[in-house]
Design an enzyme around this catalytic site. Structure first.
Site, PDB file in Angstrom:
ATOM      1  N   PHE A 126      18.652  22.831  39.642  1.00 57.88           N
ATOM      2  CA  PHE A 126      19.819  22.512  40.466  1.00 57.88           C
ATOM      3  C   PHE A 126      19.335  21.804  41.742  1.00 57.88           C
ATOM      4  O   PHE A 126      18.330  22.224  42.338  1.00 57.88           O
ATOM      5  CB  PHE A 126      20.524  23.825  40.805  1.00 57.88           C
ATOM      6  CG  PHE A 126      21.909  23.670  41.356  1.00 57.88           C
ATOM      7  CD1 PHE A 126      22.979  23.406  40.514  1.00 57.88           C
ATOM      8  CD2 PHE A 126      22.148  23.807  42.711  1.00 57.88           C
ATOM      9  CE1 PHE A 126      24.262  23.281  41.019  1.00 57.88           C
ATOM     10  CE2 PHE A 126      23.432  23.684  43.225  1.00 57.88           C
ATOM     11  CZ  PHE A 126      24.493  23.415  42.371  1.00 57.88           C
ATOM     12  N   ASP A 205      16.387  31.615  40.172  1.00 57.72           N
ATOM     13  CA  ASP A 205      17.765  31.373  40.602  1.00 57.72           C
ATOM     14  C   ASP A 205      18.669  31.817  39.451  1.00 57.72           C
ATOM     15  O   ASP A 205      18.641  31.238  38.362  1.00 57.72           O
ATOM     16  CB  ASP A 205      17.946  29.881  40.920  1.00 57.72           C
ATOM     17  CG  ASP A 205      19.318  29.587  41.518  1.00 57.72           C
ATOM     18  OD1 ASP A 205      20.257  30.371  41.262  1.00 57.72           O
ATOM     19  OD2 ASP A 205      19.450  28.568  42.223  1.00 57.72           O
ATOM     20  N   TYR A 230      30.202  33.819  43.042  1.00 59.20           N
ATOM     21  CA  TYR A 230      31.527  33.216  42.853  1.00 59.20           C
ATOM     22  C   TYR A 230      31.693  32.549  41.492  1.00 59.20           C
ATOM     23  O   TYR A 230      32.723  31.982  41.207  1.00 59.20           O
ATOM     24  CB  TYR A 230      31.850  32.222  43.976  1.00 59.20           C
ATOM     25  CG  TYR A 230      30.804  31.146  44.238  1.00 59.20           C
ATOM     26  CD1 TYR A 230      30.693  30.047  43.399  1.00 59.20           C
ATOM     27  CD2 TYR A 230      29.948  31.238  45.328  1.00 59.20           C
ATOM     28  CE1 TYR A 230      29.738  29.072  43.642  1.00 59.20           C
ATOM     29  CE2 TYR A 230      28.995  30.268  45.578  1.00 59.20           C
ATOM     30  CZ  TYR A 230      28.898  29.182  44.733  1.00 59.20           C
ATOM     31  OH  TYR A 230      27.961  28.225  44.970  1.00 59.20           O
ATOM     32  N   LYS A 231      30.652  32.609  40.644  1.00 61.35           N
ATOM     33  CA  LYS A 231      30.762  32.022  39.307  1.00 61.35           C
ATOM     34  C   LYS A 231      31.196  33.113  38.323  1.00 61.35           C
ATOM     35  O   LYS A 231      32.328  33.571  38.392  1.00 61.35           O
ATOM     36  CB  LYS A 231      29.444  31.338  38.943  1.00 61.35           C
ATOM     37  CG  LYS A 231      29.195  30.124  39.855  1.00 61.35           C
ATOM     38  CD  LYS A 231      27.845  29.468  39.678  1.00 61.35           C
ATOM     39  CE  LYS A 231      27.735  28.289  40.642  1.00 61.35           C
ATOM     40  NZ  LYS A 231      26.392  27.752  40.737  1.00 61.35           N
ATOM     41  N   ARG A 384      31.354  19.980  31.034  1.00 62.29           N
ATOM     42  CA  ARG A 384      30.870  21.350  30.821  1.00 62.29           C
ATOM     43  C   ARG A 384      32.048  22.250  30.479  1.00 62.29           C
ATOM     44  O   ARG A 384      33.055  22.283  31.194  1.00 62.29           O
ATOM     45  CB  ARG A 384      30.168  21.887  32.070  1.00 62.29           C
ATOM     46  CG  ARG A 384      28.878  21.159  32.397  1.00 62.29           C
ATOM     47  CD  ARG A 384      28.068  21.905  33.435  1.00 62.29           C
ATOM     48  NE  ARG A 384      28.860  22.296  34.587  1.00 62.29           N
ATOM     49  CZ  ARG A 384      28.429  23.085  35.556  1.00 62.29           C
ATOM     50  NH1 ARG A 384      27.213  23.617  35.477  1.00 62.29           N
ATOM     51  NH2 ARG A 384      29.182  23.375  36.582  1.00 62.29           N
TER      52      ARG A 384
HETATM   53  C1  LIG Z   1      25.932  27.270  41.989  1.00 61.20           C
HETATM   54  C2  LIG Z   1      24.480  27.224  42.197  1.00 61.20           C
HETATM   55  C3  LIG Z   1      23.946  27.283  43.479  1.00 61.20           C
HETATM   56  C4  LIG Z   1      24.877  27.333  44.666  1.00 61.20           C
HETATM   57  O1  LIG Z   1      24.279  27.432  45.878  1.00 61.20           O
HETATM   58  P1  LIG Z   1      25.207  27.640  47.177  1.00 61.20           P
HETATM   59  O2  LIG Z   1      24.268  27.825  48.259  1.00 61.20           O
HETATM   60  O3  LIG Z   1      26.107  28.797  46.883  1.00 61.20           O
HETATM   61  O4  LIG Z   1      26.055  26.411  47.305  1.00 61.20           O
HETATM   62  C5  LIG Z   1      22.567  27.289  43.625  1.00 61.20           C
HETATM   63  N1  LIG Z   1      21.757  27.218  42.544  1.00 61.20           N
HETATM   64  C6  LIG Z   1      22.248  27.138  41.286  1.00 61.20           C
HETATM   65  C7  LIG Z   1      21.326  27.096  40.119  1.00 61.20           C
HETATM   66  C8  LIG Z   1      23.622  27.130  41.077  1.00 61.20           C
HETATM   67  O5  LIG Z   1      24.114  27.049  39.843  1.00 61.20           O
END
Ligand SMILES: *Cc1c(COP(=O)(O)O)cnc(C)c1O
Length: 424
Positions: A126, A205, A230-231, A384
């Site tokens: 990411f 992560d 939040y996911k 997705r």
């Molecule tokens: C959604 C997501 C994030 C989000 O990071 P925020 O700091 O909450 O914006 C980080 N890493 C991965 C792999 C994600 O899927």
């Protein structure tokens, strides 16, 4: 053929042990939501809890509510999340964003292993993860270098590749357990073992895995992890994230942000920083009580359903969705951009089509009275389809794939613009 799929879906829905969980969430009758991997749905319970908190605890209790209700909220939430990711409750801190927690732990790990100068990640990671490493190298660890293990097919990465790249000069390995685009899932224990042979630390992560696949941080000897709520945990937009550090490593890692909530005694107002002993040394400032409290509803539902049962349904649903895509969409120019081996796949499926963006627009904004279907789009051509076993039905999966087929078969996408909004 579609009729046969509808019948099959009906049977699967009738026999679904988790079917009643969808009623725990707010549901719009004309909408199918396939984006729980970006922002989970709103649990009914969260509405009442949030209303109560705002009206009574804040409105009437005011500052007295800190001691009566709020001060232990981060630890209470951490204890629940610990169960979901296979950790001890004193190994989880809840607060700040995933990005910020990544920064804190990556910094601390690089500092601890300072003489070693190599950081390892992959080219499917990411962006925020890679940006944070780039920033650390530019601003703090200037002699360090970042080695990215490359995917050969843009979907998966062989763990064997890490055995070649991780060496005795490697200080940190940072990977997403489930990759955001393709949903490829790493074997966590295998990567940890490779890294530990070289005394390198691994930071996972879990943003796309927590709540969607079983995670066993303790059992796989994981060093550190971060994740978002939040996911798949349905904690609400921008809900606080969490971080994990295994017990025996905590005292060796120092947060780069020396803030008062990480102090041994914040309310002594001492002028000298003394970090807390345990995981709370990674706290920064005052917890975001409203959004922290909103995590509770979704996390409770996840614990009630159980990660093993959720994974079982997610596997069955994503296998069914693959069958639907192969039969109904591949003949129309789609390809599947997720691993076909379900044991290496999280809970979303990416499909590709040259008109991917406009197809996703036609799904979200139908002009023919069809149901609204909400996926998300990742450039250049990935749609997705997130499967959230807590609230998606098998019938919804058939409806969605049949709808996509129709959009392409009738070229409905041609009525939509290629222009993209700020958030996709
Ligand atoms: C959604 C997501 C994030 C989000 O990071 P925020 O700091 O909450 O914006 C980080 N890493 C991965 C792999 C994600 O899927």
């Amino acid at each position: 053929m579609t009729d046969t799929f509808y019948k099959k879906a009906q049977l699967l829905d009738q026999n679904d042990k988790l079917a009643h969980f969808k009623d725990y969430f707010v549901h719009e009758a004309d909408t199918i939501y396939l984006d729980g991997n970006s922002l989970g749905k709103l649990p009914q319970k969260t509405i009442q809890q949030t209303q109560h908190l705002v009206t009574h605890q804040w409105g009437q209790g005011l500052i007295r509510s800190w001691n009566n209700h709020w001060i232990d909220l981060p630890q209470q939430t951490a204890a629940k999340i610990a169960k979901i990711v296979g950790a001890q409750e004193d190994e989880i801190f809840v607060g700040d964003s995933t990005s910020l927690n990544l920064y804190k732990l990556a910094f601390a790990a690089l500092k601890l292993n300072e003489p070693k100068k190599k950081i390892v990640s992959d080219n499917l990671n990411f962006p925020t993860d890679l940006y944070i490493l780039q920033g650390l190298i530019e601003q703090q660890f200037q002699g360090h270098s970042l080695a990215l293990v490359e995917s050969q097919d843009n979907l998966t990465i062989e763990e064997a590749g890490f055995a070649e790249v991780i060496d005795n000069d490697t200080s940190l390995v940072l990977l997403s357990h489930v990759v955001f685009k393709s949903a490829f899932m790493y074997n966590m224990a295998r990567i940890n073992a490779i890294a530990h042979q070289h005394q390198a630390l691994v930071l996972w992560d879990l943003s796309h895995s927590v709540g969607s696949v079983p995670v066993h941080l303790n059992d796989t000897n994981a060093d550190m992890a971060v994740g978002c709520t939040y996911k798949y945990l349905n904690g609400g937009p921008g809900a606080p994230a969490f971080l994990y550090v295994r017990k025996d490593l905590q005292a060796q890692l120092t947060s780069p942000i020396w803030a008062w909530f990480g102090h041994q005694a914040p309310f002594d107002f001492s002028l000298h920083y003394q970090p807390k002993q345990g995981i709370q040394r990674f706290a920064t400032g005052t917890p975001s009580v409203l959004s922290l409290s909103a995590i509770g509803g979704g996390v409770d539902i996840t614990l009630e359903a159980g990660m093993e049962a959720l994974r079982e349904k997610s596997v069955q649903q994503s296998e069914f969705m693959i069958e639907l895509i192969q039969n109904l969409l591949v003949p129309y120019g789609f390809s599947i951009a997720s691993p076909l081996d379900v044991s290496r796949r999280g809970s979303h499926i990416s499909i590709r089509h040259p008109e991917g963006y406009r197809i996703s627009q036609a799904m979200i904004k139908p002009q023919d009275g069809s149901k609204i279907i909400i996926p998300d789009f990742r450039p250049p051509d990935n749609i997705r389809l997130g499967i959230a076993p807590l609230y998606n039905t098998y019938t919804e999966l058939v409806e969605s794939i049949e709808r996509i087929r129709k959009i392409v078969a009738e070229e409905q996408f041609s009525h939509y613009s290629e222009e993209r909004p700020d958030v996709t």
